[in-house]
Design an enzyme around this catalytic site. Structure first.
Site, PDB file in Angstrom:
ATOM      1  N   ARG A   1      74.865  22.159  61.857  1.00  0.00           N
ATOM      2  CA  ARG A   1      74.091  23.226  61.217  1.00  0.00           C
ATOM      3  C   ARG A   1      74.658  24.558  61.696  1.00  0.00           C
ATOM      4  NH1 ARG A   1      69.663  20.521  59.159  1.00  0.00           N
ATOM      5  NH2 ARG A   1      68.771  18.842  60.430  1.00  0.00           N
TER       6      ARG A   1
ATOM      7  N   ARG B   1      70.366  16.900  57.396  1.00  0.00           N
ATOM      8  CA  ARG B   1      69.231  17.019  56.482  1.00  0.00           C
ATOM      9  C   ARG B   1      68.874  18.467  56.184  1.00  0.00           C
ATOM     10  NH1 ARG B   1      65.111  13.919  58.946  1.00  0.00           N
ATOM     11  NH2 ARG B   1      65.839  12.075  57.832  1.00  0.00           N
TER      12      ARG B   1
ATOM     13  N   HIS C   1      76.452  14.096  65.132  1.00  0.00           N
ATOM     14  CA  HIS C   1      75.471  15.037  65.665  1.00  0.00           C
ATOM     15  C   HIS C   1      75.965  15.697  66.950  1.00  0.00           C
ATOM     16  CE1 HIS C   1      71.329  16.080  67.315  1.00  0.00           C
ATOM     17  NE2 HIS C   1      71.280  16.576  66.094  1.00  0.00           N
TER      18      HIS C   1
ATOM     19  N   ARG D   1      59.103  17.465  73.928  1.00  0.00           N
ATOM     20  CA  ARG D   1      58.503  18.487  73.075  1.00  0.00           C
ATOM     21  C   ARG D   1      57.676  17.878  71.949  1.00  0.00           C
ATOM     22  NH1 ARG D   1      62.692  20.800  69.450  1.00  0.00           N
ATOM     23  NH2 ARG D   1      61.864  19.314  67.952  1.00  0.00           N
TER      24      ARG D   1
ATOM     25  N   HIS E   1      64.645  22.710  73.009  1.00  0.00           N
ATOM     26  CA  HIS E   1      65.664  21.928  72.314  1.00  0.00           C
ATOM     27  C   HIS E   1      66.691  21.303  73.248  1.00  0.00           C
ATOM     28  CE1 HIS E   1      68.911  21.333  69.173  1.00  0.00           C
ATOM     29  NE2 HIS E   1      67.851  20.889  68.543  1.00  0.00           N
TER      30      HIS E   1
END
Length: 697
Positions: free
Chosen positions: A388, A418, A448, A577, A605
């Site tokens: 991303r 996605r 990823h 999280r 994250h």
């Protein structure tokens, strides 16, 4: 306890049990909804600035949109057919009931707390009945000039079937009285509201008195919708929105060109299976049942909402108001402390590995490293993963410039990221157009892993410079997500990175790696091996400690290994999280395991895995992977050890110890999956605030 370790949990004496069958875990989808409960709590907090409270409420709506788009389809299918199986009707009904309750409380918070707070601050979204004559005149004029030309009403009859309604688009359903020009009594019409239209418009100050007034698009259209149906009486006009399943169905091993197949599939994403129908609370049973039948959703998936059907778009109000006193104080991360400004980053990397803790330190240093490599004549090759990066990307522009500068550029573009598929397809096209080598990873696996590898000619040989990260190469999210970047010249680690890149380009054999741990080949096994080592140490009465910071904990093999280790006496803390399927603090089963969730100003994250046992074994890993089955078995992921003592201790102190001591923003998970909020959320200092203070001094 090894020097520099993390504190132990206070827990019961270990009483190992034999679990036959393994204990039941918490349902994943319910855990996801529970996470949104915790996010919504920030919208309730009066110590949070008002516009930020609205932002958290909008985030909940955005999260729920994605939940229904990605997770709900099997449940809806099961409820519609009363199916019994992996997704049975009772599971689906319970989940939809929980979602209905969450949404009801979300709108109650909006109506009972936020709207009055905005009104007290002189900010209001004014309804038609509350507008003055001057305001109504302005709204009517705006409707005729800017809105009406974009509206196409469709009265339903055999020649005009129900129009295609796109995923999450705003629409009006209208009930009409009387016949049309041909005498036909077509009772229902649909009006689609263009996405080109802003959802909120600010009224001129000259007609607002001392307030700042806004009007919503749906209110404007509803007030003047009769103008779209000359000669007909509008009995009822109600806003509605449909959420659809957006999972793409491309089978990689059955297509010749993944990029072309995905591009074609994206055209149909907006019209997948309907999984949720939202209507205004005033919608009649007649119109509600008409829509429900058209979209084939069960009654439990019909949401009657007390306000806008899309709270996400209320985030426009944040930018329209733009009142600094109602926002968090702007945060500008510091330049990474290990790096000297205006000094070549690669020169500094040759002296030491560098850890960047984002957003407390700036991601800009990573972009500067890439920019330095692009314009360095000694750099001969750049390899980069792209998951991303955003619609506008400096990174892509720099890679394209590197090609034009004569460097070999390889980009591993994950086309199946996605909701970023279209952007990534476009980036792939752009990079190929200038001559970069673009590959799409391994068939059947998402890439990823986050890594950048620079090869530079030095002396008679080559030296590699590597960047590994827990987060994406997106400058925008780098200012909002907590992540860790790792810069290194370590010859073994960078050789491993090169081997991974070669594998992604041509996956003939499994790469042999010395320091990097790669999924789907070894990551899960490595974590299980470390847990087993901790378990064996505990059974011998030795020190054993595990702390895992991750975004989700849903991999059943790893969860059962954690439970097994905890029963042997290992003290375990999980900082998760989002969804955590492991039920902690179950008497005589998971007494030694605590789970906490940190919700704060920034989205947590970073992934950090800590294992310690005996007198000297202490291992810290950073990773791109969550502890989810998909990350361990269906993705290319990386974890890497932090071996330099000072950096390892820094990770422990800032990412583990500090988070285990947060009593302001940390929620504690209970055995049934519920969470206890911080006892006094307005007292003390949350870990994110503490880190902001640390890096601002």
């Amino acid at each position: 306890m090894p020097e520099g370790g993390v504190p132990q949990v206070a827990s019961a004496t270990a009483q190992p049990l034999s679990l036959e069958p393994p204990m039941a875990l918490l349902p994943r989808d319910h855990c996801i909804l529970a996470f949104n409960e915790r996010v919504m709590a920030w919208a309730r907090r009066e110590d949070v600035p008002l516009l930020e409270r609205l932002r958290y409420l909008c985030i909940v709506s955005s999260n729920l949109d994605e939940f229904f788009e990605v997770r709900a389809a099997p449940h809806i299918t099961a409820v519609n057919s009363l199916a019994q199986g992996v997704y049975n009707a009772q599971d689906g009904l319970a989940l939809l009931h929980k979602a209905q309750d969450l949404v009801a409380r979300q709108y109650a918070l909006y109506n009972d707390a936020l709207i009055p707070a905005f009104d007290a601050a002189g900010i209001r979204i004014v309804n038609h009945k509350d507008r003055t004559a001057a305001q109504r005149k302005w709204v009517h004029k705006h409707f005729r000039q800017a809105v009406k030309p974009l509206l196409v009403p469709v009265a339903l009859d055999p020649a005009h079937p129900f129009p295609q309604v796109a995923n999450k688009s705003l629409n009006m359903v209208v009930r009409l009285k009387g016949g049309d020009a041909f005498g036909r009594a077509n009772e229902v019409a649909i009006v689609k509201l263009s996405r080109a239209l802003p959802r909120l418009m600010q009224l001129p100050a000259s007609i607002c008195g001392k307030k700042r007034l806004f009007v919503s698009l749906s209110s404007m259209v509803r007030a003047h919708i009769s103008e779209l149906f000359d000669g007909r009486e509008v009995v009822e006009a109600v806003q509605f929105r449909v959420t659809r399943n957006t999972e793409l169905l491309v089978e990689e091993d059955e297509v010749d060109d993944l990029r072309t197949a995905l591009r074609e599939e994206l055209a149909y994403r907006q019209f997948g299976q309907a999984v949720r129908l939202e209507v205004g609370s005033n919608c009649s049973e007649f119109l509600a049942s008409t829509l429900q039948q058209e979209f084939d959703v069960p009654s439990q998936a019909l949401f009657r909402v007390q306000g806008p059907v899309n709270l996400v778009r209320l985030s426009e109000l944040i930018d329209l108001v733009n009142e600094p006193a109602m926002l968090f104080t702007p945060w500008q991360g510091s330049w990474p402390r290990q790096l000297k400004p205006a000094v070549k980053i690669m020169a500094q990397m040759r002296k030491q590995d560098v850890l960047i803790h984002q957003p407390f330190e700036q991601f800009d240093a990573v972009l500067e490293l890439l920019r330095e490599a692009v314009y360095d004549p000694a750099v001969v090759a750049i390899k980069q993963t792209i998951y991303r990066t955003g619609v506008k990307s400096q990174l892509i522009e720099l890679l394209a410039q590197a090609v034009r500068m004569g460097k070999e550029v390889m980009a591993v573009v994950e086309l199946k990221a996605r909701f970023d598929e279209e952007a990534n397809i476009n980036w792939a096209d752009a990079l190929e157009a200038v001559g970069a080598q673009v590959v799409y990873g391994v068939v059947g696996l998402k890439t990823h892993a986050k890594m950048l590898l620079i090869t530079r000619r030095e002396g008679r040989g080559l030296r590699r410079y590597g960047h590994l990260s827990t987060g994406n190469y997106n400058p925008k999210t780098a200012r909002m997500y907590t992540d860790l970047s790792y810069l290194t010249c370590d010859t073994v680690l960078t050789a491993d990175m090169d081997a991974v890149f070669r594998h992604l380009a041509s996956p003939n054999v499994k790469p042999r790696l010395d320091k990097l741990v790669m999924a789907p080949f070894a990551l899960q096994h490595s974590m299980l091996t470390h847990l087993e080592a901790c378990k064996q140490a505990a059974l011998k009465g030795e020190y054993a400690r595990v702390v895992v910071k991750t975004n989700a904990m849903t991999d059943e093999d790893l969860i059962h290994a954690l439970i097994d280790a905890g029963q042997a006496g290992v003290k375990i803390d999980l900082i998760v999280r989002g969804a955590c399927m492991l039920p902690p603090q179950v008497p005589r089963v998971t007494d030694n395991i605590r789970v906490r969730s940190i919700i704060g100003r920034f989205l947590e994250h970073s992934r950090v895995f800590y294992f310690a046992w005996g007198d000297s074994q202490e291992h810290v890993y950073l990773s791109s992977a969550d502890w989810m089955r998909r990350n361990m078995t269906r993705r290319v992921e990386l974890a890497w050890p932090v071996q330099e003592p000072k950096l390892r201790q820094r990770v422990i102190d800032e990412c583990l110890v500090a988070y285990l001591h947060d009593n302001r923003d940390a929620w504690t998970q209970q055995p049934d999956g519920s969470y206890l909020p911080p006892a006094q959320p307005q007292d003390g200092d949350g870990v994110q605030n503490a880190l902001m203070h640390l890096y601002s001094t």
